[in-house]
Scaffold this motif. Sequence first.
Motif, short mmCIF file in Angstrom:
data_model
loop_
_atom_site.label_atom_id
_atom_site.label_comp_id
_atom_site.label_asym_id
_atom_site.label_seq_id
_atom_site.Cartn_x
_atom_site.Cartn_y
_atom_site.Cartn_z
N UNK A 205 64.05 -43.45 -61.19
CA UNK A 205 63.52 -43.42 -62.55
C UNK A 205 62.21 -44.18 -62.57
N UNK A 206 61.13 -43.48 -62.84
CA UNK A 206 59.81 -44.12 -62.92
C UNK A 206 59.53 -44.40 -64.39
N UNK A 207 59.33 -45.67 -64.70
CA UNK A 207 58.99 -46.07 -66.06
C UNK A 207 57.49 -46.30 -66.14
N UNK A 208 56.82 -45.48 -66.94
CA UNK A 208 55.38 -45.57 -67.07
C UNK A 208 54.92 -46.94 -67.52
N UNK A 209 53.83 -47.39 -66.93
CA UNK A 209 53.30 -48.71 -67.24
C UNK A 209 52.90 -48.88 -68.70
N UNK A 210 52.51 -47.78 -69.34
CA UNK A 210 52.10 -47.88 -70.75
C UNK A 210 53.27 -48.20 -71.67
N UNK A 211 54.50 -48.06 -71.18
CA UNK A 211 55.67 -48.41 -71.99
C UNK A 211 55.70 -49.90 -72.31
N UNK A 212 55.03 -50.70 -71.49
CA UNK A 212 55.05 -52.15 -71.70
C UNK A 212 54.19 -52.59 -72.89
N UNK A 213 53.50 -51.65 -73.50
CA UNK A 213 52.67 -52.00 -74.67
C UNK A 213 53.48 -52.10 -75.95
N UNK A 214 54.79 -51.83 -75.86
CA UNK A 214 55.64 -51.91 -77.05
C UNK A 214 57.07 -52.23 -76.63
N UNK A 215 57.94 -52.32 -77.63
CA UNK A 215 59.36 -52.57 -77.38
C UNK A 215 60.05 -51.40 -76.71
N UNK A 216 59.35 -50.28 -76.56
CA UNK A 216 59.94 -49.11 -75.93
C UNK A 216 60.40 -49.45 -74.51
N UNK A 217 59.69 -50.34 -73.83
CA UNK A 217 60.06 -50.71 -72.47
C UNK A 217 61.48 -51.28 -72.44
N UNK A 218 61.78 -52.21 -73.31
CA UNK A 218 63.12 -52.81 -73.36
C UNK A 218 64.15 -51.74 -73.67
N UNK A 219 63.82 -50.84 -74.60
CA UNK A 219 64.74 -49.76 -74.94
C UNK A 219 65.02 -48.87 -73.73
N UNK A 220 63.98 -48.60 -72.94
CA UNK A 220 64.15 -47.78 -71.74
C UNK A 220 65.01 -48.48 -70.70
N UNK A 221 64.76 -49.76 -70.49
CA UNK A 221 65.57 -50.52 -69.53
C UNK A 221 67.02 -50.58 -69.99
N UNK A 222 67.23 -50.77 -71.29
CA UNK A 222 68.59 -50.76 -71.84
C UNK A 222 69.25 -49.40 -71.62
N UNK A 223 68.49 -48.32 -71.80
CA UNK A 223 69.03 -46.97 -71.61
C UNK A 223 69.40 -46.73 -70.15
N UNK A 224 68.59 -47.24 -69.23
CA UNK A 224 68.93 -47.13 -67.80
C UNK A 224 70.25 -47.85 -67.55
N UNK A 225 70.36 -49.05 -68.07
CA UNK A 225 71.57 -49.85 -67.86
C UNK A 225 72.80 -49.15 -68.45
N UNK A 226 72.65 -48.59 -69.63
CA UNK A 226 73.77 -47.96 -70.33
C UNK A 226 74.12 -46.59 -69.75
N UNK A 227 73.12 -45.74 -69.55
CA UNK A 227 73.36 -44.35 -69.19
C UNK A 227 73.60 -44.11 -67.70
N UNK A 228 73.28 -45.08 -66.88
CA UNK A 228 73.35 -44.85 -65.44
C UNK A 228 74.38 -45.73 -64.74
N UNK A 229 75.31 -46.29 -65.51
CA UNK A 229 76.34 -47.14 -64.91
C UNK A 229 77.14 -46.34 -63.89
#
Length: 186
Positions: free
Chosen positions: A4-28
């Motif tokens: 899963x490649x998370x685009x660097x521009x995601x770090x400009x907002x809270x979207x990054x944390x949401x994406x990391x949370x989604x990885x943690x939740x959806x990929x267990x």
Amino acid sequence: MIIIKLGGSLSRSDVLVNCLDAVEKNCQGRAVVIVPGGGAFADQVRLAQQHWQFDDTTAHHMALLAMQQMALLFKGLKHGFAIVHTVSAIQEQLNRQKTVIWSPDIIELDNAGIQASWDITSDSLAAWLAKTLSATELILIKSAGIDANLSLQQLAEQQIVDKAFCDFVAQAAFTTRIINAQTWTE
């Protein structure tokens, strides 16, 4: 295994944390390797190269350091994830049931013959890693809107993925998805 490649521009907002949370939740329970984009750190490399006119090899190495900085940011947000630098270390951490954040090793990529060019960004590096690890799926998560009707070539022409990405995924055994971060976190 999923890359899963998370685009660097995601770090400009809270979207990054949401994406990391989604990885943690959806990929267990699945083997997951996160590839960070370079974000604002890579943008600074581009600006410095424009100003100082240094060579692409130097810029490439600096951009890899930008990805390493983003990997540290991701780890700071998700303490349970593991940072790894080499392909061989990835499998070791996956065997420990860890979600892995790849912090690419400059020497390993140089030895792999990865060209030093802005045509190759973390998108293509994620594809290289997926191929190297025999992953089953590569997911690029972007802040940009993604038109599902467009081909990879059209996405490259629109600069949604880098210019070399199509070559890196050609003949790939893994599936490739490019999705908007909002879609990923819903």
